[in-house]
Design a protein around this motif. Structure first.
Motif, PDB file in Angstrom:
ATOM      1  N   VAL A 169      -3.859  13.147 -10.113  1.00  0.00           N
ATOM      2  CA  VAL A 169      -3.335  11.783 -10.161  1.00  0.00           C
ATOM      3  C   VAL A 169      -1.903  11.709  -9.639  1.00  0.00           C
ATOM      4  N   TYR A 170      -1.561  10.546  -9.087  1.00  0.00           N
ATOM      5  CA  TYR A 170      -0.160  10.215  -8.751  1.00  0.00           C
ATOM      6  C   TYR A 170       0.588  10.119 -10.088  1.00  0.00           C
ATOM      7  N   PRO A 171       1.604  10.954 -10.313  1.00  0.00           N
ATOM      8  CA  PRO A 171       2.155  11.132 -11.670  1.00  0.00           C
ATOM      9  C   PRO A 171       2.771   9.883 -12.308  1.00  0.00           C
ATOM     10  N   VAL A 172       3.143   8.885 -11.521  1.00  0.00           N
ATOM     11  CA  VAL A 172       3.824   7.703 -12.079  1.00  0.00           C
ATOM     12  C   VAL A 172       2.964   6.988 -13.128  1.00  0.00           C
ATOM     13  N   TYR A 173       1.650   6.944 -12.894  1.00  0.00           N
ATOM     14  CA  TYR A 173       0.774   6.227 -13.835  1.00  0.00           C
ATOM     15  C   TYR A 173       0.869   6.867 -15.222  1.00  0.00           C
ATOM     16  N   VAL A 174       0.862   8.191 -15.244  1.00  0.00           N
ATOM     17  CA  VAL A 174       0.891   8.895 -16.523  1.00  0.00           C
ATOM     18  C   VAL A 174       2.277   8.792 -17.152  1.00  0.00           C
TER      19      VAL A 174
ATOM     20  N   ASN B 238      -6.907   7.762  -1.811  1.00  0.00           N
ATOM     21  CA  ASN B 238      -6.271   8.460  -2.919  1.00  0.00           C
ATOM     22  C   ASN B 238      -5.129   9.390  -2.511  1.00  0.00           C
ATOM     23  N   ASN B 239      -4.081   9.306  -3.280  1.00  0.00           N
ATOM     24  CA  ASN B 239      -3.055  10.332  -3.289  1.00  0.00           C
ATOM     25  C   ASN B 239      -3.256  11.080  -4.599  1.00  0.00           C
ATOM     26  N   PRO B 240      -3.542  12.364  -4.619  1.00  0.00           N
ATOM     27  CA  PRO B 240      -3.345  13.329  -3.536  1.00  0.00           C
ATOM     28  C   PRO B 240      -4.575  13.718  -2.729  1.00  0.00           C
TER      29      PRO B 240
ATOM     30  N   TYR C 133      -5.070  -1.287  -9.504  1.00  0.00           N
ATOM     31  CA  TYR C 133      -5.572  -0.703  -8.256  1.00  0.00           C
ATOM     32  C   TYR C 133      -4.428  -0.516  -7.264  1.00  0.00           C
ATOM     33  N   ASP C 134      -4.174   0.730  -6.924  1.00  0.00           N
ATOM     34  CA  ASP C 134      -3.055   1.072  -6.028  1.00  0.00           C
ATOM     35  C   ASP C 134      -3.637   1.349  -4.647  1.00  0.00           C
ATOM     36  N   SER C 135      -3.351   0.459  -3.701  1.00  0.00           N
ATOM     37  CA  SER C 135      -3.892   0.686  -2.349  1.00  0.00           C
ATOM     38  C   SER C 135      -2.751   0.865  -1.342  1.00  0.00           C
ATOM     39  N   ALA C 136      -1.798   1.725  -1.737  1.00  0.00           N
ATOM     40  CA  ALA C 136      -0.622   1.995  -0.896  1.00  0.00           C
ATOM     41  C   ALA C 136      -1.013   2.564   0.472  1.00  0.00           C
ATOM     42  N   TYR C 137      -2.205   3.182   0.556  1.00  0.00           N
ATOM     43  CA  TYR C 137      -2.605   3.835   1.819  1.00  0.00           C
ATOM     44  C   TYR C 137      -3.724   3.086   2.544  1.00  0.00           C
ATOM     45  N   GLU C 138      -3.893   1.837   2.206  1.00  0.00           N
ATOM     46  CA  GLU C 138      -4.960   0.999   2.790  1.00  0.00           C
ATOM     47  C   GLU C 138      -4.946   1.014   4.316  1.00  0.00           C
TER      48      GLU C 138
ATOM     49  N   PHE D 224       4.761  -1.521   1.807  1.00  0.00           N
ATOM     50  CA  PHE D 224       5.043  -1.400   3.241  1.00  0.00           C
ATOM     51  C   PHE D 224       5.539   0.013   3.574  1.00  0.00           C
ATOM     52  N   SER D 225       5.647   0.873   2.560  1.00  0.00           N
ATOM     53  CA  SER D 225       6.237   2.205   2.782  1.00  0.00           C
ATOM     54  C   SER D 225       5.458   3.028   3.795  1.00  0.00           C
ATOM     55  N   LYS D 226       4.171   3.224   3.519  1.00  0.00           N
ATOM     56  CA  LYS D 226       3.386   4.106   4.380  1.00  0.00           C
ATOM     57  C   LYS D 226       2.703   3.316   5.485  1.00  0.00           C
ATOM     58  N   THR D 227       2.638   1.998   5.314  1.00  0.00           N
ATOM     59  CA  THR D 227       2.041   1.138   6.342  1.00  0.00           C
ATOM     60  C   THR D 227       3.012   0.957   7.506  1.00  0.00           C
TER      61      THR D 227
ATOM     62  N   LEU E 143      13.565   1.483   3.368  1.00  0.00           N
ATOM     63  CA  LEU E 143      13.968   0.064   3.390  1.00  0.00           C
ATOM     64  C   LEU E 143      13.582  -0.635   2.086  1.00  0.00           C
ATOM     65  N   ARG E 144      12.387  -0.318   1.570  1.00  0.00           N
ATOM     66  CA  ARG E 144      11.860  -0.736   0.269  1.00  0.00           C
ATOM     67  C   ARG E 144      11.291  -2.154   0.253  1.00  0.00           C
ATOM     68  N   CYS E 145       9.993  -2.270   0.350  1.00  0.00           N
ATOM     69  CA  CYS E 145       9.323  -3.551   0.112  1.00  0.00           C
ATOM     70  C   CYS E 145       7.852  -3.291  -0.226  1.00  0.00           C
ATOM     71  N   ALA E 146       7.361  -4.031  -1.173  1.00  0.00           N
ATOM     72  CA  ALA E 146       5.977  -3.878  -1.629  1.00  0.00           C
ATOM     73  C   ALA E 146       5.563  -5.197  -2.271  1.00  0.00           C
ATOM     74  N   TYR E 147       4.325  -5.255  -2.744  1.00  0.00           N
ATOM     75  CA  TYR E 147       3.944  -6.431  -3.523  1.00  0.00           C
ATOM     76  C   TYR E 147       2.816  -6.110  -4.491  1.00  0.00           C
TER      77      TYR E 147
HETATM   78  N1  PLP Z   1       1.574   4.584  -4.900  1.00  0.00           N
HETATM   79  C1  PLP Z   1       1.191   5.755  -4.399  1.00  0.00           C
HETATM   80  C2  PLP Z   1      -0.195   6.210  -4.611  1.00  0.00           C
HETATM   81  C3  PLP Z   1       2.086   6.558  -3.669  1.00  0.00           C
HETATM   82  O1  PLP Z   1       1.678   7.731  -3.185  1.00  0.00           O
HETATM   83  C4  PLP Z   1       3.400   6.101  -3.479  1.00  0.00           C
HETATM   84  C5  PLP Z   1       4.393   6.887  -2.746  1.00  0.00           C
HETATM   85  O2  PLP Z   1       4.277   8.037  -2.445  1.00  0.00           O
HETATM   86  C6  PLP Z   1       3.754   4.878  -4.034  1.00  0.00           C
HETATM   87  C7  PLP Z   1       2.831   4.135  -4.735  1.00  0.00           C
HETATM   88  C8  PLP Z   1       5.170   4.389  -3.940  1.00  0.00           C
HETATM   89  O3  PLP Z   1       5.334   3.462  -2.956  1.00  0.00           O
HETATM   90  P1  PLP Z   1       6.739   2.751  -2.731  1.00  0.00           P
HETATM   91  O4  PLP Z   1       7.449   3.535  -1.669  1.00  0.00           O
HETATM   92  O5  PLP Z   1       6.375   1.375  -2.304  1.00  0.00           O
HETATM   93  O6  PLP Z   1       7.489   2.771  -4.014  1.00  0.00           O
END
Ligand code: PLP
Length: 408
Positions: free
Chosen positions: A131-136, A185-187, A213-218, A246-249, A255-259
């Motif tokens: 898992v992406y550690p932030v959730y935990v 999914n990350n990772p 639902y985290d779709s940062a890599y959509e 918008f980080s990985k997209t 720069l920092r922007c998301a929604y």
């Molecule tokens: N969600 C996932 C699954 C990620 O892997 C990352 C960054 O690595 C983020 C969120 C964080 O994105 P942001 O740069 O918008 O904070």
């Protein structure tokens, strides 16, 4: 004396990245002539698209001009960006979403970390493993995770994602209140098919859970049957929140922007037995604790949706996708199984039998001066895997690939 929030003391130290840094430093000290290439980083390497840069310049000029200067903006984000998001990310896919349901922020990390504040302190959380550690960790900070024993938090429900279940989590035996899903999914770089995600939406509706639902890599999805948004699925508006970035997209990591998309239909139970919409609560939370993403950054994000912006970011994404495909081919030639990489910038490599995540990390570092991320650092079910990322420059990735091929 003032007492500390004990939940912060319960947090595990970030052993993974500290240990990687230590090992790399030791290797560099012993091998100063070798160039170490990192396939471990989760950060992008390509610069912002020209359309984004020119939008930034224009917005900066506006801020220096008394006639156009803007101070505090709306906490939820400017209408121009919320409307662009809805038009391009939702309506273009036939999804019902209103601009008022979009909350612009300075990062998905903050959003996924903060959203748990809306739920009761004794709510039960389910996460996939790895898992992406932030959730935990954000739920540990909130005191929701219970005690830590044998590598697991006792009140967290873990949903293993491993080769045996094709990296598709099974429904938990006990009902959680919140379920964190991250796809692509990350990772692991794996995805959920439309049918599999519909199964999760149906489960959440049946059991009365909320899906985060985290779709940062959509943006990395290439195959047709893979949903880009959970809101493509029937009934998702009643059970899900979606986090995008918008980080990985578009290279906005600095720069920092998301929604966050929070549908008005999503309701939870209140103490008096009634139902309450999370939309209003998230709005209240943001208005209290957040003063909005900078105007110039929101103009830059808006430019991602311009015709030239779309073309330019697609070129960059295609470059990372090429890296992923070539890394995958090199790993395969080493005789190793791998997952992901097709619809995500991550490749999840199954390490040779008889070894483990850290032993394979050590081997790649000592024999090829390559850095990967040991899978076990993302959770117990990550043991036996390492994560490679495709975010390097094309030159570094090519060099890494030729070093991998020498390992064959
Ligand atoms: N969600 C996932 C699954 C990620 O892997 C990352 C960054 O690595 C983020 C969120 C964080 O994105 P942001 O740069 O918008 O904070």
């Amino acid at each position: 004396m003032t007492k500390v929030n004990e939940s912060f003391l319960a947090l595990r130290s970030n052993y993974l990245f500290a240990e990687i840094a230590r090992k790399v430093a030791v290797f560099k000290e012993a091998n100063p002539e070798k160039k170490v290439i990192s396939l471990g980083i989760g950060d992008v390497t390509q610069p912002l698209a020209p359309a984004v840069v020119s939008a930034l310049h224009m917005a900066v000029d506006e801020m220096g001009d008394a006639a156009h200067f803007r101070g505090y903006g709306p906490e939820q984000g400017y209408a121009f960006l919320r409307e662009a998001v809805v038009k391009n990310d939702y309506q273009a896919r036939g999804i019902d979403m209103a601009p008022e349901e979009i909350f612009v922020s300075d990062g998905a990390k903050c959003d996924v970390g903060n959203f748990q504040e809306l739920f009761a302190a004794d709510s039960v959380v389910a996460v996939t493993d790895p898992v992406y550690p932030v959730y935990v960790d954000s739920n540990v900070m909130a005191g929701r995770a219970g005690a830590y024993a044998d590598g697991r938090w006792q009140r967290i429900v873990y949903l293993p994602c491993v080769r045996d279940n094709d990296f598709v989590p099974d429904f938990p035996k006990t009902r959680p209140d919140m379920i964190y899903l991250c796809y692509p999914n990350n990772p692991t770089g794996t995805v959920l098919s439309r049918a599999a995600l519909q199964g999760w939406v149906d489960y959440a509706r049946r059991e009365g859970c909320v899906i985060l639902y985290d779709s940062a890599y959509e943006a990395y999805i290439q195959e047709d049957d893979i949903p880009h948004s959970i809101f493509e699925l029937d009934g998702a508006r009643e059970v899900a929140v979606e986090f995008r970035s918008f980080s990985k997209t578009a290279g906005f990591t600095g720069l920092r922007c998301a929604y966050a998309a929070v549908p008005k239909d999503l309701k939870v139970r209140a103490g008096d037995g009634g139902e309450i919409a999370l939309h209003g609560l998230w709005n209240r939370r943001q208005c209290t604790k957040y003063n909005g993403c900078p105007y110039i950054v929101q103009r830059a994000a808006e430019a991602v949706y311009s015709p030239e912006g779309k073309r330019q970011i697609q070129d960059v994404i295609r470059g990372y996708q090429r890296n992923a495909a070539q890394l995958g081919a090199a790993v395969k030639d080493m005789g190793l199984d791998f997952y992901g990489g097709r619809n995500a910038p991550y490749i999840w490599v199954s390490v040779p039998s008889g070894t483990d995540s850290w032993a394979f990390f050590d081997r790649l570092l000592s024999s090829a001066a390559l850095v990967c991320t040991p899978g076990v650092g993302f959770g117990a079910s990550g043991e036996g895997y390492v994560r490679l990322t495709a975010f390097g420059t094309s030159q570094d990735t090519q060099e890494a690939i030729s070093r991998l091929r020498e390992q064959c």
